[in-house]
Scaffold this active site. Structure first.
Site, short mmCIF file in Angstrom:
data_model
loop_
_atom_site.label_atom_id
_atom_site.label_comp_id
_atom_site.label_asym_id
_atom_site.label_seq_id
_atom_site.Cartn_x
_atom_site.Cartn_y
_atom_site.Cartn_z
N ASP A 449 0.82 -1.21 0.00
CA ASP A 449 0.00 0.00 0.00
C ASP A 449 0.86 1.27 0.00
O ASP A 449 2.08 1.22 0.26
CB ASP A 449 -0.89 -0.02 1.25
CG ASP A 449 -2.28 0.53 0.98
OD1 ASP A 449 -2.40 1.42 0.12
OD2 ASP A 449 -3.23 0.10 1.66
N ASP A 513 -10.69 1.65 -3.49
CA ASP A 513 -11.21 1.26 -2.18
C ASP A 513 -12.72 1.08 -2.21
O ASP A 513 -13.29 0.57 -1.26
CB ASP A 513 -10.85 2.31 -1.12
CG ASP A 513 -9.50 2.00 -0.48
OD1 ASP A 513 -8.95 0.91 -0.77
OD2 ASP A 513 -8.99 2.84 0.27
C1 GLA Z 1 -5.80 1.49 2.24
C2 GLA Z 1 -6.20 0.38 1.30
C3 GLA Z 1 -7.27 -0.46 1.92
C4 GLA Z 1 -6.77 -1.02 3.24
C5 GLA Z 1 -6.30 0.10 4.13
C6 GLA Z 1 -5.64 -0.42 5.39
O1 GLA Z 1 -6.81 2.41 2.39
O2 GLA Z 1 -6.59 0.90 0.08
O3 GLA Z 1 -7.66 -1.52 1.06
O4 GLA Z 1 -5.72 -1.91 3.00
O5 GLA Z 1 -5.39 0.96 3.49
O6 GLA Z 1 -5.25 0.59 6.24
#
Ligand code: GLA
Length: 713
Positions: A449, A513
């Site tokens: 990420d 997301d």
């Molecule tokens: C980001 C990612 C999510 C999740 C969160 C965890 O927002 O896009 O899918 O993994 O971090 O903190």
């Protein structure tokens, strides 16, 4: 002029490059021109020679592969830089060597030009792949005396005069890759990304095309700047009649300063043409990305991701139950998301401390991994290596490792800051920490990420994004070398790092997301301009979308995820028996289409009703094709207007079947009006050209169809 005109021909595309007084000029990129002998090529050059109106230069002004001011080009130059001590001449390479290499994979023309007076050497590569994708990039070497500060080494390609419309994508968190269209008028239209990462609003592709082009119609020229840092993608139309699309890295003054003899290579610009709309343009890009992602060539494992199921609430008992339920419905990989490492009980702390939290996981992750393995799944883990929380042991010990543009720390974003990966000790720390994790645990998959922009960052007093991006690539490369089988997902608050360069080092992207299926219908359609389905993470979420609050039926949510790298991001421990059976049926259906996803051709319907989205995947031999027909709103007509199922061989016979699992339709009789259609046999011409009337479709519903040529059986 001894250098002959070069004609590259591959995959239905021609590229013609001719020597001119202003350097090598790309006179044609587009339709295959067939075999051309020297006389025909010379004729092409004569007939493409720019005219000389009254108020203009006395000699024809060509636009070379690197449009430059010394030739008289008054538009955006491809090369820019300043010599820091001494006169700063505008680069104008005129002395060129040409090298053409041909092999089974494609044709590569390498052009090396020298401007001895300005001290610039440039190399332009024009590589045409077997599928007809043109890849180009520009490299600069400082051949003068004293340091050369580089601010642009871009690539620019001419498009056909008929391209009068532009399409590009923009977006934001949870709405990545939204299309915008407008006339291709004179001037520069630029999509500059200065987020320090690819960006949620990145244009992904900039497409110039004939008016009204769609997925299956029109002539289009699309470019993608393959870079995960600051970058530009632009289109320019000049009063002289040139129409160019281009791109490259955005460099701030001081970011790249070349010492004598040093070189800088810009990012690749991927350029794809088609005369049958966006789908064949994407197919050329997909073919390229598929070559780059060997680990994703086998059937992708269906995964469960814990994020929207448990968030930070990590507990072995609960996760064991989730693993049980996941295995029951056919899941093959269990991905433990954020919340497992030291001090990480919420998103305010812990980033940077990449060891397992001893309080939540007193025996490490071993007990969970054993559970996962015992149920026949492999294990994946979330990391965010480039980031830190100030509330972390790492920052307490090394506050100077935090990237910043001033004395004070940058403003926080999700309570976090960026680790300066150009700092050797910081880099070693994070690399060794990840290597130790991969050594201790059998981790098959990392979800990687990157949850913040970096807009104000210096390293050693110089703008840092270029170096930070290269260090990120190096980190991926080093870990990959240690663990060649490791799969990696590129995530950045959802789809903030989706580009072809990161996909050379990773195995899928997390498109967004938002798992809301209505949003995903749009978002995945447009993401597929570049990204083939098997590289696009696509999850079945819970009944109420966490990011939008929309309630959507299970079948709709699952059908929307069907053609991606399928996952489940839903607390399966909370669902009833009926839903559990339905989820199992959808996983089973995905497994049936899955063998086709990694090789199939992606097609879209261009349906006249904007409420109806038709997405298909067609086998390479065109004997089998799967379609998801979904509504994103109420259809304009009672029964949808005839739907064309694109991509089929018009001359083959097909049986069309609806294969939507119906157990979860909760009393909606969606099939009544179409009982007679199921199993009908007809030709690809009928299905693809005349179109078929499908059942009534209420808003936010989806149906899955398979067309199979009976000879397949
Ligand atoms: C980001 C990612 C999510 C999740 C969160 C965890 O927002 O896009 O899918 O993994 O971090 O903190």
């Amino acid at each position: 002029m001894t250098q002959p005109v070069v004609h590259l021909r591959r995959g239905g595309v021609s590229v013609v490059v001719a020597p001119t007084a202003d350097g090598p000029a790309l006179l044609h990129w587009g339709a295959d021109l067939g075999p051309l002998d020297d006389a025909a090529l010379d004729g092409l050059v004569v007939l493409r020679t720019p005219g000389r109106p009254h108020s203009a230069y006395d000699e024809p002004r060509w636009v070379s592969v690197l449009p430059d001011a010394a030739s008289g080009f008054a538009g955006r130059p491809a090369l820019e830089g300043q010599r820091l001590d001494g006169p700063s001449l505008r680069p104008a390479p005129r002395d060129w060597t040409w090298d053409l290499a041909e092999d089974d994979a494609g044709s590569t023309l390498t052009l090396v030009g020298l401007d001895a007076e300005a001290g610039w050497e440039v190399e332009v590569v024009l590589a045409l792949t077997g599928a007809g994708l043109l890849r180009t990039r520009t490299e600069v070497t400082n051949r003068g005396s004293g340091p050369l500060q580089l601010t642009a080494a871009w690539s620019a390609l001419p498009v056909g005069g008929a391209a009068t419309e532009l399409l590009d994508l923009t977006g934001r968190w949870c709405k990545e890759r939204s299309p915008q269209r407008h006339p291709f008028v004179q001037g520069v239209f630029e999509r500059a990304g200065r987020h320090g990462r690819t960006g949620h609003d990145a244009s992904l592709l900039l497409v110039a095309g004939t008016p009204g082009f769609g997925f299956g119609r029109g002539e289009v020229w699309g470019v993608h700047t393959a870079w995960s840092g600051n970058h530009t993608t632009y289109a320019e139309r000049t009063p002289e009649g040139e129409a160019l699309v281009g791109g490259g890295e955005l460099l701030e003054p001081g970011e790249v300063v070349l010492a004598e003899g040093e070189s800088y290579a810009g990012p690749w610009l991927l350029a794809s043409w088609s005369d049958a709309g966006l789908d064949p343009m994407s197919a050329r890009l997909h073919a390229w990305l598929r070559e780059q992602t060997p680990r994703a060539r086998s059937e992708r494992k269906v995964l469960v991701n814990t994020w929207e199921a448990v968030y930070f609430d990590h507990d072995l008992g609960r996760l064991t139950e989730l693993a049980d339920r996941a295995a029951e419905v056919g899941v093959e990989r269990f991905v433990l998301d954020d919340g497992w490492f030291r001090g990480r009980r919420d998103d305010t702390r812990g980033l940077g401390d990449w060891t397992v939290d001893p309080e939540v996981w007193p025996q490490g992750l071993h007990p969970l991994i054993e559970v996962v393995h015992a149920r026949g799944m492999d294990f994946g883990l979330w990391v965010e290596p480039e980031m830190v929380n100030v509330d972390s042991d790492l920052v307490r010990a090394h506050p100077d490792w935090v990237l910043r543009g001033r004395r004070d720390l940058p403003r926080e974003w999700r309570h976090q800051q960026v680790l300066d990966l150009q700092h050797p000790a910081a880099y070693a720390h994070v690399r060794d920490g990840l290597a130790a994790l991969l050594e201790e645990y059998p981790i098959a998959y990392l979800k990687w990420d990157h949850n913040r922009d970096l807009t104000d960052a210096l390293h050693d007093g110089r703008p840092a994004v270029h170096g930070q991006t290269l260090a990120f690539y190096r980190l991926l490369d080093e870990l990959r070398e240690l663990h060649p089988e490791l799969e990696i997902e590129s995530c950045a608050s959802g789809g903030g790092r989706v580009d072809a360069e990161v996909l050379r080092r990773t195995d899928r992207i997390w498109a967004s997301d938002t798992i809301d299926a209505v949003e995903r219908q749009h978002l995945q359609t447009w993401t597929s301009l570049l990204v083939p389905p098997e590289l696009m993470g696509s999850h079945l979420g819970g009944p109420v979308a966490h990011t939008t609050g929309r309630s959507l039926r299970l079948g709709y949510r699952a059908a929307t995820a069907l053609f991606g790298h399928f996952g489940i991001e839903w607390d399966l421990t909370s669902i009833d028996e009926l839903d559990r059976v339905a989820v199992g049926q959808w996983v089973h259906l995905h497994r049936q289409v899955r063998p086709l996803l990694g090789t199939g051709t992606v097609v879209h319907g261009d349906h006249p009703d904007p409420a109806l989205v038709v997405t298909g995947v067609v086998s390479p031999d065109r004997r089998e094709a799967w379609y998801v027909v979904a509504t994103v709103a109420a259809t304009d007509t009672q029964v949808p207007l005839p739907v064309r199922l694109p991509g089929l061989d018009p001359e083959l016979t097909y049986d069309l079947h609806r294969v939507t699992p119906t157990i979860d339709q909760h009393g909606m009789d969606l099939g009544r009006t179409w009982a007679q259609g199921d199993g009908a046999r007809t030709t690809g011409a009928v299905l693809g050209r005349a179109g078929v009337r499908l059942p009534v479709m209420p808003p936010e519903t989806a149906q899955v169809y398979v067309a199979r040529s009976p000879e397949t059986d």
